[in-house]
Write an enzyme that holds these catalytic residues in place. Structure first.
Site, PDB file in Angstrom:
ATOM      1  N   CYS A 129       0.835  -1.237   0.199  1.00 31.18           N
ATOM      2  CA  CYS A 129      -0.227   0.019   0.117  1.00 31.18           C
ATOM      3  C   CYS A 129       0.675   1.273  -0.038  1.00 31.18           C
ATOM      4  CB  CYS A 129      -0.960   0.055   1.133  1.00 31.18           C
ATOM      5  SG  CYS A 129      -0.260  -0.503   2.524  1.00 31.18           S
ATOM      6  N   HIS A 252      -2.769   6.534   4.746  1.00 32.49           N
ATOM      7  CA  HIS A 252      -1.517   6.511   5.028  1.00 32.49           C
ATOM      8  C   HIS A 252      -1.003   7.906   4.210  1.00 32.49           C
ATOM      9  CE1 HIS A 252      -1.519   2.481   5.925  1.00 32.49           C
ATOM     10  NE2 HIS A 252      -0.931   1.883   5.106  1.00 32.49           N
TER      11      HIS A 252
END
Length: 349
Positions: A129, A252
């Protein structure tokens, strides 16, 4: 054709659930979606476009007449069943780390290296990710002036560690607010469930994601280093990462420093980002506009801001990059790979 028959392996997990949502919004022609999960979920239902889908147990024969199989159920499941899916004629898009560094498996971010899809032998890997959002943000710069060095520090959401880790953070936060002594906080999972010690994440930052490996870098950090080189087809590029878990549920964030091969002005970088596929530029310091994790949730884009020249290094640039780790970092990138395969006429159902 009537449409593709698609299997979701790990359909009840955080990423599997998002995969179903992304398929609902997809441009793919879809005839059928089938859902597979652990034995504890068999018989339960999920919904695809308002129709019930019964969760099935996964066996090798599950992939008969399946065109696309999206895996997000852990590396051990991918190891056991991905090849079975390919034997039955399906193309596998795997969201685990199991195949990422296999030289025979393309590791793909569609905005960066979609041409690698032409080389697939039945299995395509979805990158980590944190790697995905960094690649989306840096590719426009690399195409324009080249990149020699990347130094990245990540600020990663707890949902990347799974639903149990999110629950643990919630419990720890409640314990903190109730002024319970730290020894009474629930600490069973973070920073890494398989490691020997566990620490609280609430009101904290943990500079460990996954277990420690060679040269005292964690596996997560090595993933970013090695995956970047593979995706960019450049083993000479210098990459180093420090991966940190913070008490954010979803989204994130990354502080990225790059050294380019040629000089480039900040205004040129902003112009590149405005035109780049998959990028949303949020960069106006005078108005306090910059990417934020909260604002990235349920968005497919990679958000880029805080673009600055390094004050000492002539070819140095700093960027702040944010993305929803469950969407572009996982489910959306997987479905985007499927859409790209379709657009390139690489699915033969």
């Amino acid at each position: 054709m009537k449409g593709y028959r698609i299997a979701i392996v790990g359909a009840t997990g955080a990423v599997g659930t998002k995969m179903i949502q992304m398929l609902e919004q997809s441009t793919l022609p879809i005839q059928e979606v089938r859902a597979f999960a652990s034995k504890h979920s068999v018989g339960k239902t999920v919904f695809f476009r308002q129709k019930k889908v019964i969760i099935e147990a996964l066996v090798p024969e599950s992939f008969e007449e399946i065109d696309l199989a999206l895996f997000s159920a852990g590396g051990s499941i991918s190891k056991e069943f991905a090849s079975e899916a390919v034997k039955h004629g399906a193309i596998v898009i795997d969201n685990t780390s199991y195949f990422r560094m296999d030289p025979n498996v393309p590791l793909v971010v569609p905005e960066v290296n979609k041409e690698d899809l032409k080389k697939h032998q039945g299995i395509i890997a979805n990158p980590n990710c944190s790697t995905i959002q960094m690649m989306v943000a840096l590719e426009p710069i690399r195409q324009k002036v080249g990149i020699e060095r990347i130094i990245v520090s990540t600020y990663q959401a707890v949902s990347g560690a799974g639903a149990k880790a999110v629950f643990e953070l919630e419990q720890q936060t409640q314990s903190y607010l109730n002024r319970l002594p730290k020894k009474e906080w629930q600490t069973d999972i973070l920073p890494c469930g398989s490691d020997q010690k566990h620490y609280p994440l609430a009101f904290n930052a943990l500079p460990q994601i996954d277990v420690f490996s060679e040269d005292d870098y964690t596996f997560e950090e090595w993933k970013m280093i090695n995956e970047t080189k593979k995706i960019m087809h450049d083993q000479t590029i210098k990459v180093v990462a420090t991966c940190v878990r913070i008490p954010v549920v979803q989204g994130h964030s990354e502080s990225i420093y790059v050294e380019t091969k040629e000089k480039i002005d900040v205004s040129e970088v902003r112009e590149l980002m405005e035109k780049a596929s998959g990028v949303c530029l949020e960069d106006d310091p005078s108005q306090q506009i910059y990417p934020q994790a909260l604002n990235s949730v349920n968005r497919k884009e990679t958000f880029v801001g805080r673009i600055r020249k390094d004050p000492d290094i002539e070819k140095g640039l700093h960027l702040w990059v944010v993305s929803d780790n469950l969407l572009k970092g996982a489910a959306w990138n997987s479905v985007q790979i499927a859409e790209t395969l379709h657009e390139m006429n690489l699915i033969h159902g």
